[in-house]
Design a protein around this motif. Structure first.
Motif, PDB file in Angstrom:
ATOM      1  N   CYS A  88       0.831  -1.215   0.000  1.00  8.86           N
ATOM      2  CA  CYS A  88       0.000   0.000   0.000  1.00  8.86           C
ATOM      3  C   CYS A  88       0.857   1.252   0.000  1.00  8.86           C
ATOM      4  O   CYS A  88       0.562   2.226  -0.707  1.00  8.86           O
ATOM      5  N   ALA A  89       1.934   1.259   0.812  1.00  8.43           N
ATOM      6  CA  ALA A  89       2.801   2.433   0.859  1.00  8.43           C
ATOM      7  C   ALA A  89       3.470   2.687  -0.483  1.00  8.43           C
ATOM      8  O   ALA A  89       3.724   3.832  -0.867  1.00  8.43           O
ATOM      9  N   THR A  90       3.733   1.590  -1.216  1.00  2.48           N
ATOM     10  CA  THR A  90       4.394   1.734  -2.507  1.00  2.48           C
ATOM     11  C   THR A  90       3.439   2.239  -3.577  1.00  2.48           C
ATOM     12  O   THR A  90       3.721   3.202  -4.294  1.00  2.48           O
ATOM     13  N   PHE A  91       2.280   1.595  -3.693  1.00  2.00           N
ATOM     14  CA  PHE A  91       1.417   1.875  -4.827  1.00  2.00           C
ATOM     15  C   PHE A  91       0.443   3.019  -4.583  1.00  2.00           C
ATOM     16  O   PHE A  91      -0.154   3.516  -5.539  1.00  2.00           O
ATOM     17  N   ASP A  92       0.233   3.417  -3.348  1.00  2.00           N
ATOM     18  CA  ASP A  92      -0.622   4.578  -3.105  1.00  2.00           C
ATOM     19  C   ASP A  92       0.119   5.887  -3.317  1.00  2.00           C
ATOM     20  O   ASP A  92      -0.492   6.947  -3.368  1.00  2.00           O
ATOM     21  N   THR A  93       1.458   5.833  -3.410  1.00  2.00           N
ATOM     22  CA  THR A  93       2.268   7.051  -3.544  1.00  2.00           C
ATOM     23  C   THR A  93       2.262   7.530  -4.992  1.00  2.00           C
ATOM     24  O   THR A  93       2.539   6.742  -5.902  1.00  2.00           O
ATOM     25  N   PRO A  94       1.951   8.813  -5.239  1.00  2.00           N
ATOM     26  CA  PRO A  94       1.960   9.321  -6.624  1.00  2.00           C
ATOM     27  C   PRO A  94       3.366   9.311  -7.203  1.00  2.00           C
ATOM     28  O   PRO A  94       4.358   9.455  -6.483  1.00  2.00           O
ATOM     29  N   ASN A  95       3.475   9.100  -8.492  1.00  2.00           N
ATOM     30  CA  ASN A  95       4.747   9.263  -9.180  1.00  2.00           C
ATOM     31  C   ASN A  95       4.502   9.980 -10.502  1.00  2.00           C
ATOM     32  O   ASN A  95       3.391  10.414 -10.786  1.00  2.00           O
ATOM     33  N   ALA A  96       5.526  10.055 -11.295  1.00  4.11           N
ATOM     34  CA  ALA A  96       5.423  10.850 -12.526  1.00  4.11           C
ATOM     35  C   ALA A  96       4.395  10.296 -13.499  1.00  4.11           C
ATOM     36  O   ALA A  96       3.858  11.019 -14.327  1.00  4.11           O
ATOM     37  N   LYS A  97       4.109   8.995 -13.406  1.00  7.29           N
ATOM     38  CA  LYS A  97       3.167   8.387 -14.332  1.00  7.29           C
ATOM     39  C   LYS A  97       1.783   8.205 -13.727  1.00  7.29           C
ATOM     40  O   LYS A  97       0.964   7.456 -14.242  1.00  7.29           O
ATOM     41  N   GLY A  98       1.501   8.879 -12.621  1.00  4.04           N
ATOM     42  CA  GLY A  98       0.194   8.733 -11.993  1.00  4.04           C
ATOM     43  C   GLY A  98       0.259   7.771 -10.827  1.00  4.04           C
ATOM     44  O   GLY A  98       1.324   7.354 -10.397  1.00  4.04           O
ATOM     45  N   LYS A  99      -0.898   7.422 -10.299  1.00  8.65           N
ATOM     46  CA  LYS A  99      -0.944   6.543  -9.130  1.00  8.65           C
ATOM     47  C   LYS A  99      -0.730   5.096  -9.557  1.00  8.65           C
ATOM     48  O   LYS A  99      -1.449   4.567 -10.389  1.00  8.65           O
ATOM     49  N   ASP A 100       0.252   4.458  -8.968  1.00  6.85           N
ATOM     50  CA  ASP A 100       0.586   3.095  -9.355  1.00  6.85           C
ATOM     51  C   ASP A 100      -0.503   2.090  -8.997  1.00  6.85           C
ATOM     52  O   ASP A 100      -0.469   0.963  -9.485  1.00  6.85           O
ATOM     53  N   TRP A 101      -1.436   2.451  -8.125  1.00  9.32           N
ATOM     54  CA  TRP A 101      -2.492   1.501  -7.789  1.00  9.32           C
ATOM     55  C   TRP A 101      -3.325   1.152  -9.012  1.00  9.32           C
ATOM     56  O   TRP A 101      -3.941   0.084  -9.075  1.00  9.32           O
ATOM     57  N   GLN A 102      -3.379   2.037  -9.987  1.00  7.39           N
ATOM     58  CA  GLN A 102      -4.110   1.724 -11.215  1.00  7.39           C
ATOM     59  C   GLN A 102      -3.453   0.570 -11.966  1.00  7.39           C
ATOM     60  O   GLN A 102      -4.124  -0.302 -12.520  1.00  7.39           O
ATOM     61  N   MET A 103      -2.112   0.559 -11.973  1.00  6.66           N
ATOM     62  CA  MET A 103      -1.411  -0.562 -12.596  1.00  6.66           C
ATOM     63  C   MET A 103      -1.593  -1.832 -11.782  1.00  6.66           C
ATOM     64  O   MET A 103      -1.757  -2.928 -12.347  1.00  6.66           O
ATOM     65  N   LEU A 104      -1.638  -1.708 -10.453  1.00  3.18           N
ATOM     66  CA  LEU A 104      -1.896  -2.870  -9.601  1.00  3.18           C
ATOM     67  C   LEU A 104      -3.277  -3.449  -9.887  1.00  3.18           C
ATOM     68  O   LEU A 104      -3.449  -4.678  -9.961  1.00  3.18           O
ATOM     69  N   ALA A 105      -4.254  -2.575 -10.070  1.00 10.03           N
ATOM     70  CA  ALA A 105      -5.593  -3.056 -10.409  1.00 10.03           C
ATOM     71  C   ALA A 105      -5.608  -3.733 -11.769  1.00 10.03           C
ATOM     72  O   ALA A 105      -6.208  -4.807 -11.945  1.00 10.03           O
ATOM     73  N   GLN A 106      -4.935  -3.149 -12.734  1.00  8.64           N
ATOM     74  CA  GLN A 106      -4.924  -3.720 -14.082  1.00  8.64           C
ATOM     75  C   GLN A 106      -4.280  -5.089 -14.091  1.00  8.64           C
ATOM     76  O   GLN A 106      -4.778  -6.014 -14.744  1.00  8.64           O
ATOM     77  N   LYS A 107      -3.184  -5.266 -13.372  1.00  8.41           N
ATOM     78  CA  LYS A 107      -2.500  -6.555 -13.348  1.00  8.41           C
ATOM     79  C   LYS A 107      -3.316  -7.615 -12.620  1.00  8.41           C
ATOM     80  O   LYS A 107      -3.048  -8.810 -12.776  1.00  8.41           O
ATOM     81  N   ARG A 152     -12.375  -2.084 -14.706  1.00  4.55           N
ATOM     82  CA  ARG A 152     -13.617  -1.327 -14.846  1.00  4.55           C
ATOM     83  C   ARG A 152     -13.897  -0.541 -13.575  1.00  4.55           C
ATOM     84  O   ARG A 152     -13.549  -0.957 -12.474  1.00  4.55           O
ATOM     85  N   ASN A 153     -14.545   0.596 -13.744  1.00  9.53           N
ATOM     86  CA  ASN A 153     -15.005   1.412 -12.619  1.00  9.53           C
ATOM     87  C   ASN A 153     -13.870   1.743 -11.643  1.00  9.53           C
ATOM     88  O   ASN A 153     -14.001   1.598 -10.425  1.00  9.53           O
ATOM     89  N   LEU A 154     -12.739   2.188 -12.188  1.00  6.71           N
ATOM     90  CA  LEU A 154     -11.602   2.537 -11.323  1.00  6.71           C
ATOM     91  C   LEU A 154     -11.885   3.787 -10.492  1.00  6.71           C
ATOM     92  O   LEU A 154     -11.182   4.040  -9.505  1.00  6.71           O
ATOM     93  N   SER A 155     -12.903   4.552 -10.872  1.00  7.57           N
ATOM     94  CA  SER A 155     -13.235   5.740 -10.090  1.00  7.57           C
ATOM     95  C   SER A 155     -13.664   5.368  -8.673  1.00  7.57           C
ATOM     96  O   SER A 155     -13.532   6.173  -7.746  1.00  7.57           O
ATOM     97  N   TYR A 156     -14.189   4.140  -8.491  1.00  7.71           N
ATOM     98  CA  TYR A 156     -14.571   3.697  -7.139  1.00  7.71           C
ATOM     99  C   TYR A 156     -13.350   3.643  -6.228  1.00  7.71           C
ATOM    100  O   TYR A 156     -13.385   4.114  -5.085  1.00  7.71           O
ATOM    101  N   PHE A 157     -12.237   3.090  -6.736  1.00  4.61           N
ATOM    102  CA  PHE A 157     -11.042   2.974  -5.911  1.00  4.61           C
ATOM    103  C   PHE A 157     -10.406   4.333  -5.673  1.00  4.61           C
ATOM    104  O   PHE A 157      -9.778   4.563  -4.635  1.00  4.61           O
TER     105      PHE A 157
END
Length: 919
Positions: free
Chosen positions: A828-847, A852-857
């Motif tokens: 959580c500490a890694t992927f919740d942190t913003p970086n230059a390419k946006g929030k990494d949690w989106q990539m975690l969700a995709q993998k 779908r419905n990423l706005s919920y997260f």
């Protein structure tokens, strides 16, 4: 008898006159019970009258004779009576009925009367054929057959409807004349009722069994509504139209309309185009007022389809002589000296702004440099930690110096170490402190981790921790035990809230007490579970949480061709509020395809009504539904009663049915019963069937199979094939049973059940071999090969459930989760942190196949934590940590390729080694 014949000759001499004429001849008579009957005979002129019965003269003493004179003719009139008893009739055994006739004499000769038969009257009790109840469509013909009981004389038949006599003379639509049958030529709704056949003769009256006649009306579709507006305001969407089964509506059990109540088609809406300004025109010629103008138009592009008009001015002007133009005989700079001061202020503020920006850039650079030299970077995570296998793992403190980067070749000094091995199970209080103390949330500022794989800490956890080495002060605090501990130590009312009442209907239910550490609640062998995340319940509080499944009839009755796809599930208490969404898993029986199904989540209100929460494909931030092939995982913030409803939008919609065959010996030892069930392909539906069969002594004869039942209105056929001809037999015309489509499709959780009765020719037959064929007409087919012994001690046992989870209905704390809490915190500490390419949690969700419905997260305080909660709910049975490890590993490779920083110390991780050890 012969003596009487000689004594009473057929004719005697007489004086001239006329032959006797019978004024009254004997009539046919019936003896009722034991009462004798009287036969009469009257003739004129008559000197004598005698009766002859069955060819023999009746004795003169048995006659009663009366004589009179006819006043008109003056001739002699004689009347004779005899009695016939029941005994006389019963003693007669001739080829025909008992009969009597009288013979009269006159002077001219003799005359004989007609023969009168004498029979014993009776009426048997049982009808030879009772009328049978019928269900007929409106305007169809109704024929009710009635064969009255045998009787003498023959019984007369009368029909009653609802205890009122039917008079066919008053209703031309009804005919009761045809062989005692009741015929209604065209059935009307008013013809529904209970019909009784009444039979009566001189002895008694008899009533038949009542026959219930139901005149039903099959449903008919109304006209289609107009197509709805396209649901997408821009781009591709869909529009639908509907119709109702009200033309006419089904009545008295009539069939519901076949076909779809809703049609959907795709549509495309023109997207609005906002207007944009064109380039400014050239400045105009300087005017006498010392100004020039330039203009622009909103045509690049112009607004279309409801788009916004350009913002700003369409023209602007400015002084065109740089202050040298004379107005009112004065230079322009003398008229407005304050403009000079304004210009100097702008220069001053611009300089200060540039200085601030330079300082900010310097601070950011220093911060980045210090982070690259820090003790531990939160971006470092090793995927092998998720294996939960039997690797050895070392926590170590480190000296100041190089940071622990991905695949670092530098090994830290060993000052403190803990080694864990074994399955994931935390029970040691010291381990719980390790997983929950604040030192892990920093994250792990004082602990370094030995990297065994690529992107995640290699960690296995055991039931009892072995402590090695010397503890470093402040690294593993032991004094502050913040676990919930024993409730007896404090007032229970502080921790346990009031539990609201649960429905009293038949239900499966599991309860447990959960606190801040969370846990998992499972209804065994049903596929229904509830995941309470860590931190969802406030600290220092505890709640008794329950999870229940409503069995038998659900209170949710789908409309039309809609289908209840899974069980009705209740979780509570309803007044408990959580800070993090919990995960509710409900199994379903739909073959997932968005082109064939619209699947909705519904919730029951406090008033008992059902309201729609969301469509599975809908974009919303209130809750989240993830539809797997056999279960739906739902993230919710409020407890209550939920159910999944499927709306088929094409004939190709498939409802998955599980086919199971059970068998048992019947009371007659030669008979063997086969029971074939077609139920929803959900564990809870199979659980209900298994429970019922255990009560009946049934045994599962073959592994259940999956049948894909399409919503194409075709019926289901179940048949028994290949029965050994000289060992077993089945009643004719019972080897195949057909079930209408509507009964299968709209069964509302009730398992379909067909029974077959087989009979052995001899008790020596102990083996049964046959095939059960279950098929949908023009659809899928399954054949179950039955090879079993009918003796229980010789029968091979077939396991009911592949994964029996009845031993673990509730798990509290860290042992309920597959991912160790410390690893979860690092992710959580890694992927919740913003970086230059946006929030990494989106990539975690995709993998993790969450696209779908990423706005919920995005609305959650920790999107990564909610994604991991969803992962825990999806993998509760298999614990597939390898898939998560691979996803993190792939993300790590992606980041390493995009990284601008290369370090000579980084070496390639040994993935083969981590794979061999369970990853």
């Amino acid at each position: 008898g012969n003596d009487n014949s000689e004594a009473l000759p057929e004719s005697i001499p007489s004086a001239p006159g006329t032959l006797p004429h019978f004024m009254e001849e004997p009539d046919d008579a019936y003896i009722i019970k034991s009462n004798p009957i009287v036969l009469r005979c009257k003739a004129m002129p008559a000197m004598q009258i005698f009766f002859k019965c069955n060819g023999e003269w009746v004795h003169q003493n048995e006659h009663v004779s009366e004589e009179s004179m006819d006043e008109t003719t003056g001739l002699k009139v004689r009347e004779v009576f005899i009695n016939v008893t029941r005994q006389q009739v019963e003693d007669f055994h001739g080829p025909e009925d008992y009969w009597c006739q009288c013979v009269a004499w006159s002077h001219l000769g003799t005359s004989k009367s007609r023969k009168a038969s004498v029979r014993i009257a009776y009426l048997r009790k049982n009808f030879e054929q009772d009328p049978q109840g019928k269900e007929v469509p409106i305007e169809g013909m109704i024929v009710l057959h009635c064969r009255p009981p045998e009787g003498v004389p023959a019984a007369e038949v009368e029909w009653l409807k609802n205890e009122e006599p039917i008079d066919s003379n008053l209703d031309e639509n009804i005919d009761t004349r045809a062989d005692h049958n009741l015929i209604i030529r065209q059935a009307r709704l008013s013809d529904s009722g209970n019909y009784t056949c009444m039979a009566a003769n001189i002895v008694a009256k008899r009533r038949s069994m009542s026959a219930t006649v139901v005149v039903y009306v099959n449903g008919g579709w109304s006209s289609w509504t107009e197509w709805s507006n396209c649901n997408a305001r821009c781009g591709r969407g869909w529009q639908k139209r509907s119709r109702t089964c009200t033309n006419p509506a089904p009545l008295n059990g009539g069939a519901f309309c076949e076909g779809m109540s809703v049609q959907k088609i795709t549509c495309t809406s023109l997207c609005p185009v906002d207007g944009n300004w064109e380039v400014w025109s050239e400045w105009s010629v300087c005017s006498p007022e010392c100004e020039h103008l330039r203009v622009r138009e909103c045509i690049a592009p112009p607004p279309r389809n409801g788009g916004k008009y350009c913002e700003g001015l369409s023209q602007e002007s400015e002084n065109c002589t740089e202050g040298l133009c004379i107005q009112d005989k004065k230079p322009l700079h003398e008229i407005k000296p304050q403009n000079i001061e304004t210009a100097s202020d702008i220069a001053l503020y611009s300089g200060l702004g540039a200085a601030v920006i330079a300082v900010a850039v310097l601070v950011v650079g220093v911060t980045l440099y210090r982070r690259s030299q820090s003790e531990y970077g939160v971006d470092v995570i090793d995927s092998s930690a998720l294996t939960g296998g039997f690797q050895t793992f070392n926590f170590k403190t480190v000296r100041q110096g190089n940071s622990l980067l991905l695949n670092s070749s530098l090994q830290p000094d060993l000052t403190v170490s803990r080694t864990y091995s074994g399955p994931i199970c935390l029970q040691d209080p010291m381990d719980k402190e390790l997983m929950t103390e604040s030192s892990l949330f920093n994250p792990l500022s004082d602990i370094k981790v030995k990297v065994q794989s690529s992107f995640m800490v290699s960690l296995g956890v055991t039931e009892r921790a072995e402590y090695h080495g010397k503890a470093h002060s402040g690294t593993f605090p032991h004094g502050n035990n913040r676990a919930f501990g024993t409730i007896q130590a404090r007032n229970k009312a502080t921790y346990i809230q009031n539990l609201s009442s649960v429905s009293t209907r038949s239900e499966l239910k599991t309860t447990a007490i959960f606190g801040h550490l969370g846990g998992r609640l499972v209804v065994p062998n049903t596929g229904v579970s509830l995941l309470i995340p860590h931190g969802a319940i406030p600290e220092e509080t505890s709640w008794e949480i329950y999870l229940a499944i409503t069995q038998k009839d659900s209170s949710l009755q789908p409309e039309g061709t809609d289908v209840l796809l899974g069980p009705e599930v209740t979780c509570g208490p309803s007044d408990l509020s959580v800070s993090t969404p919990f995960a509710l898993t409900i199994p379903h029986c739909a073959e997932v395809n968005s082109e064939h199904w619209n699947i909705h989540l519904k919730k029951r209100t406090q008033q008992g009504k059902w309201e729609e929460v969301m469509s599975v494909e809908e974009e919303t931030t209130s809750c989240y539904c993830l539809l797997d092939p056999y279960a739906c995982h739902i993230l919710l913030n409020s407890f209550g009663t939920y159910a999944l409803i499927g709306e088929p939008i094409s004939d190709c919609a498939v409802r998955q049915l599980k086919v199971a065959v059970f068998g048992c010996l019947s009371c007659n030892s030669l008979d063997y019963n086969l029971r074939v069930y077609c139920m929803d392909n959900t564990p809870c539906a199979f659980q209900e069937v298994v429970s019922d069969e255990r009560l009946q002594g049934g045994q599962l004869l073959e592994e259940p199979k999956l049948l894909h039942f399409q919503g194409n209105t075709f019926s289901l056929q179940i048949s028994v094939l290949d029965i050994p001809p000289f060992l077993w037999r089945i009643k004719p015309f019972t080897a195949c049973q057909e079930v209408p489509f509507s009964r299968v499709w709209c069964s509302s959780q009730k398992p379909l059940h067909c029974a077959f009765s087989l009979e052995r020719y001899t008790p020596a037959t102990t083996q049964l071999s046959c095939k059960i064929c279950v098929r949908q007409v023009k659809g899928h087919e399954q054949i179950l090969q039955i090879q079993t012994s009918i003796l229980e001690n010789e029968r091979e046992t077939i396991t009911f459930f592949a994964h029996d989870d009845s031993n673990f209905p509730a798990q509290m704390g860290p042992k309920a989760f597959k991912i160790p809490y410390s690893i979860r915190q690092r992710i959580c500490a890694t992927f919740d942190t913003p970086n230059a390419k946006g929030k990494d949690w989106q990539m975690l969700a995709q993998k993790n196949s969450i696209n779908r419905n990423l706005s919920y997260f995005a609305t959650q305080s920790s999107p990564s934590a909610v994604i991991l909660n969803l992962w825990e709910a999806r993998h509760q049975s298999d614990g597939d940590l390898d898939s998560l490890a691979c996803a993190l590993e792939e993300i790590g490779r992606t980041h390493s390729k995009n990284s601008d920083i290369t370090e000579p110390e980084i070496e390639e991780p040994d993935f083969n080694y981590s794979r061999q050890n369970g990853l």
